[in-house]
Motif scaffolding. Structure first.
Motif, PDB file in Angstrom:
ATOM      1  N   PRO A   8      -1.200  -0.642   9.013  1.00  0.00           N
ATOM      2  CA  PRO A   8      -1.216  -0.044  10.362  1.00  0.00           C
ATOM      3  C   PRO A   8      -0.863   1.446  10.355  1.00  0.00           C
ATOM      4  CG  PRO A   8      -0.219  -2.203  10.454  1.00  0.00           C
ATOM      5  CD  PRO A   8      -0.461  -1.896   8.985  1.00  0.00           C
ATOM      6  N   THR A   9       0.114   1.830   9.546  1.00  0.00           N
ATOM      7  CA  THR A   9       0.352   3.239   9.234  1.00  0.00           C
ATOM      8  C   THR A   9      -0.102   3.409   7.796  1.00  0.00           C
ATOM      9  OG1 THR A   9       2.254   3.452  10.693  1.00  0.00           O
ATOM     10  CG2 THR A   9       2.110   5.021   8.884  1.00  0.00           C
ATOM     11  N   ASP A  10      -1.065   4.286   7.552  1.00  0.00           N
ATOM     12  CA  ASP A  10      -1.566   4.529   6.195  1.00  0.00           C
ATOM     13  C   ASP A  10      -0.371   4.947   5.334  1.00  0.00           C
ATOM     14  OD1 ASP A  10      -2.579   5.755   3.860  1.00  0.00           O
ATOM     15  OD2 ASP A  10      -4.360   6.476   4.889  1.00  0.00           O
ATOM     16  N   LEU A  11       0.043   4.065   4.415  1.00  0.00           N
ATOM     17  CA  LEU A  11       1.245   4.318   3.629  1.00  0.00           C
ATOM     18  C   LEU A  11       1.070   5.448   2.618  1.00  0.00           C
ATOM     19  CD1 LEU A  11       2.394   0.626   3.084  1.00  0.00           C
ATOM     20  CD2 LEU A  11       3.244   2.291   4.746  1.00  0.00           C
ATOM     21  N   ILE A  12      -0.151   5.644   2.140  1.00  0.00           N
ATOM     22  CA  ILE A  12      -0.396   6.777   1.247  1.00  0.00           C
ATOM     23  C   ILE A  12      -0.182   8.067   2.039  1.00  0.00           C
ATOM     24  CG2 ILE A  12      -2.066   7.957  -0.230  1.00  0.00           C
ATOM     25  CD1 ILE A  12      -1.135   5.176  -1.297  1.00  0.00           C
ATOM     26  N   CYS A  13      -0.732   8.106   3.244  1.00  0.00           N
ATOM     27  CA  CYS A  13      -0.565   9.274   4.116  1.00  0.00           C
ATOM     28  C   CYS A  13       0.911   9.486   4.453  1.00  0.00           C
ATOM     29  CB  CYS A  13      -1.388   9.097   5.396  1.00  0.00           C
ATOM     30  SG  CYS A  13      -1.317  10.508   6.500  1.00  0.00           S
ATOM     31  N   ALA A  14       1.623   8.415   4.756  1.00  0.00           N
ATOM     32  CA  ALA A  14       3.044   8.520   5.103  1.00  0.00           C
ATOM     33  C   ALA A  14       3.845   9.133   3.958  1.00  0.00           C
ATOM     34  CB  ALA A  14       3.608   7.149   5.469  1.00  0.00           C
ATOM     35  N   GLY A  15       3.538   8.737   2.724  1.00  0.00           N
ATOM     36  CA  GLY A  15       4.230   9.299   1.568  1.00  0.00           C
ATOM     37  C   GLY A  15       3.922  10.767   1.355  1.00  0.00           C
ATOM     38  N   GLU A  16       2.675  11.147   1.597  1.00  0.00           N
ATOM     39  CA  GLU A  16       2.298  12.558   1.443  1.00  0.00           C
ATOM     40  C   GLU A  16       2.968  13.413   2.522  1.00  0.00           C
ATOM     41  OE1 GLU A  16       0.681  13.601  -1.255  1.00  0.00           O
ATOM     42  OE2 GLU A  16       0.407  11.530  -1.893  1.00  0.00           O
ATOM     43  N   ILE A  17       2.974  12.925   3.753  1.00  0.00           N
ATOM     44  CA  ILE A  17       3.624  13.646   4.855  1.00  0.00           C
ATOM     45  C   ILE A  17       5.116  13.819   4.568  1.00  0.00           C
ATOM     46  CG2 ILE A  17       4.342  13.446   7.274  1.00  0.00           C
ATOM     47  CD1 ILE A  17       1.559  12.189   7.824  1.00  0.00           C
ATOM     48  N   MET A 135       1.571   7.072  -3.523  1.00  0.00           N
ATOM     49  CA  MET A 135       1.782   5.932  -4.416  1.00  0.00           C
ATOM     50  C   MET A 135       3.262   5.799  -4.807  1.00  0.00           C
ATOM     51  SD  MET A 135      -0.939   4.232  -4.565  1.00  0.00           S
ATOM     52  CE  MET A 135      -0.372   3.079  -5.810  1.00  0.00           C
ATOM     53  N   LYS A 136       3.948   6.911  -4.978  1.00  0.00           N
ATOM     54  CA  LYS A 136       5.392   6.853  -5.245  1.00  0.00           C
ATOM     55  C   LYS A 136       6.113   6.233  -4.053  1.00  0.00           C
ATOM     56  CE  LYS A 136       5.561  10.909  -8.278  1.00  0.00           C
ATOM     57  NZ  LYS A 136       6.026  12.301  -8.384  1.00  0.00           N
ATOM     58  N   TYR A 137       5.671   6.579  -2.852  1.00  0.00           N
ATOM     59  CA  TYR A 137       6.239   6.032  -1.607  1.00  0.00           C
ATOM     60  C   TYR A 137       6.023   4.515  -1.548  1.00  0.00           C
ATOM     61  CZ  TYR A 137       6.916   5.652   3.493  1.00  0.00           C
ATOM     62  OH  TYR A 137       7.338   5.310   4.750  1.00  0.00           O
ATOM     63  N   VAL A 138       4.827   4.062  -1.901  1.00  0.00           N
ATOM     64  CA  VAL A 138       4.518   2.628  -1.911  1.00  0.00           C
ATOM     65  C   VAL A 138       5.406   1.913  -2.932  1.00  0.00           C
ATOM     66  CG1 VAL A 138       2.750   0.909  -2.474  1.00  0.00           C
ATOM     67  CG2 VAL A 138       2.170   2.858  -1.023  1.00  0.00           C
ATOM     68  N   ALA A 139       5.593   2.503  -4.112  1.00  0.00           N
ATOM     69  CA  ALA A 139       6.458   1.896  -5.127  1.00  0.00           C
ATOM     70  C   ALA A 139       7.885   1.756  -4.609  1.00  0.00           C
ATOM     71  CB  ALA A 139       6.431   2.727  -6.406  1.00  0.00           C
ATOM     72  N   LYS A 140       8.373   2.778  -3.912  1.00  0.00           N
ATOM     73  CA  LYS A 140       9.719   2.734  -3.333  1.00  0.00           C
ATOM     74  C   LYS A 140       9.823   1.623  -2.284  1.00  0.00           C
ATOM     75  CE  LYS A 140      11.045   5.624  -0.168  1.00  0.00           C
ATOM     76  NZ  LYS A 140      11.413   6.790   0.637  1.00  0.00           N
ATOM     77  N   LEU A 141       8.802   1.502  -1.427  1.00  0.00           N
ATOM     78  CA  LEU A 141       8.809   0.451  -0.405  1.00  0.00           C
ATOM     79  C   LEU A 141       8.783  -0.936  -1.030  1.00  0.00           C
ATOM     80  CD1 LEU A 141       6.314   1.827   2.292  1.00  0.00           C
ATOM     81  CD2 LEU A 141       8.815   1.755   2.412  1.00  0.00           C
ATOM     82  N   LEU A 142       7.971  -1.123  -2.063  1.00  0.00           N
ATOM     83  CA  LEU A 142       7.906  -2.426  -2.740  1.00  0.00           C
ATOM     84  C   LEU A 142       9.241  -2.789  -3.368  1.00  0.00           C
ATOM     85  CD1 LEU A 142       4.397  -2.261  -4.448  1.00  0.00           C
ATOM     86  CD2 LEU A 142       5.113  -3.821  -2.617  1.00  0.00           C
ATOM     87  N   GLU A 143       9.875  -1.812  -3.989  1.00  0.00           N
ATOM     88  CA  GLU A 143      11.176  -2.035  -4.616  1.00  0.00           C
ATOM     89  C   GLU A 143      12.215  -2.475  -3.578  1.00  0.00           C
ATOM     90  OE1 GLU A 143      13.022   0.166  -8.363  1.00  0.00           O
ATOM     91  OE2 GLU A 143      13.063   1.398  -6.550  1.00  0.00           O
TER      92      GLU A 143
END
Length: 165
Positions: A8-17, A135-143
């Motif tokens: 719903p919120t593009d997580l790749i975009c969220a990490g870049e922002i 992708m670093k943001y996604v890894a942090k969220l998964l962790e």
């Protein structure tokens, strides 16, 4: 990788922002990968390109069209998004940021639009550099969401090698 883009919120975009430290309002994903973002404070395309190079460790951001007029309306298409022409021709969009695109089509359009008096700029970041911090943001969220499972971000680096400046 594609699933976080479609959240719903593009997580790749969220990490870049987040990595860029952009302050403003995220209006959500529009179509095939473009995300609208309104900055609290205006920035020129040249300033935004420099910020991207510094904060995202990108070797070179290319700018097509307008370079030095203050803007607040961004369309962020990390990676290889669709909908670039729709965003460039959208009256509400001033700067379109993409990882990669068809240069002969979109760069020429951005340049022509600006020369015709439209407030348009296209920034090309490079595919890997434009999604790395997402992708670093996604890894942090998964962790955080799955404790006990080891999660690692694996750096793939830029595809290109650049000569020394």
């Amino acid at each position: 990788h594609d699933h976080p883009h479609m959240a719903p919120t593009d997580l790749i975009c969220a990490g870049e922002i987040e990595q860029l430290g952009l302050k403003g309002e995220y209006a959500g994903r529009m179509g095939l990968g473009q995300n609208h973002f309104t900055l609290d404070a205006p920035v020129t395309p040249r300033e935004l390109a420099k910020l991207i190079e510094e904060k995202l460790s990108v070797a070179h951001v290319r700018i097509c069209g307008m370079t030095d007029e203050p803007c607040t309306k961004l369309s962020l298409g990390w990676g290889a998004p669709g909908g670039i022409m729709e965003e460039l021709s959208n009256d509400e969009t001033e700067i379109v940021v993409v990882g990669e695109c068809c240069e002969w089509q979109f760069c020429e359009y951005a340049r022509d639009a600006y020369q015709l008096g439209f407030k348009k700029s296209l920034l090309m970041v490079g595919h890997c550099g434009s999604e790395r911090d997402g992708m670093k943001y996604v890894a942090k969220l998964l962790e955080e969401k799955i404790p006990g499972i080891e999660v690692k971000y694996i750096e793939s680096r830029e595809v290109y090698t650049y000569p020394e400046r």
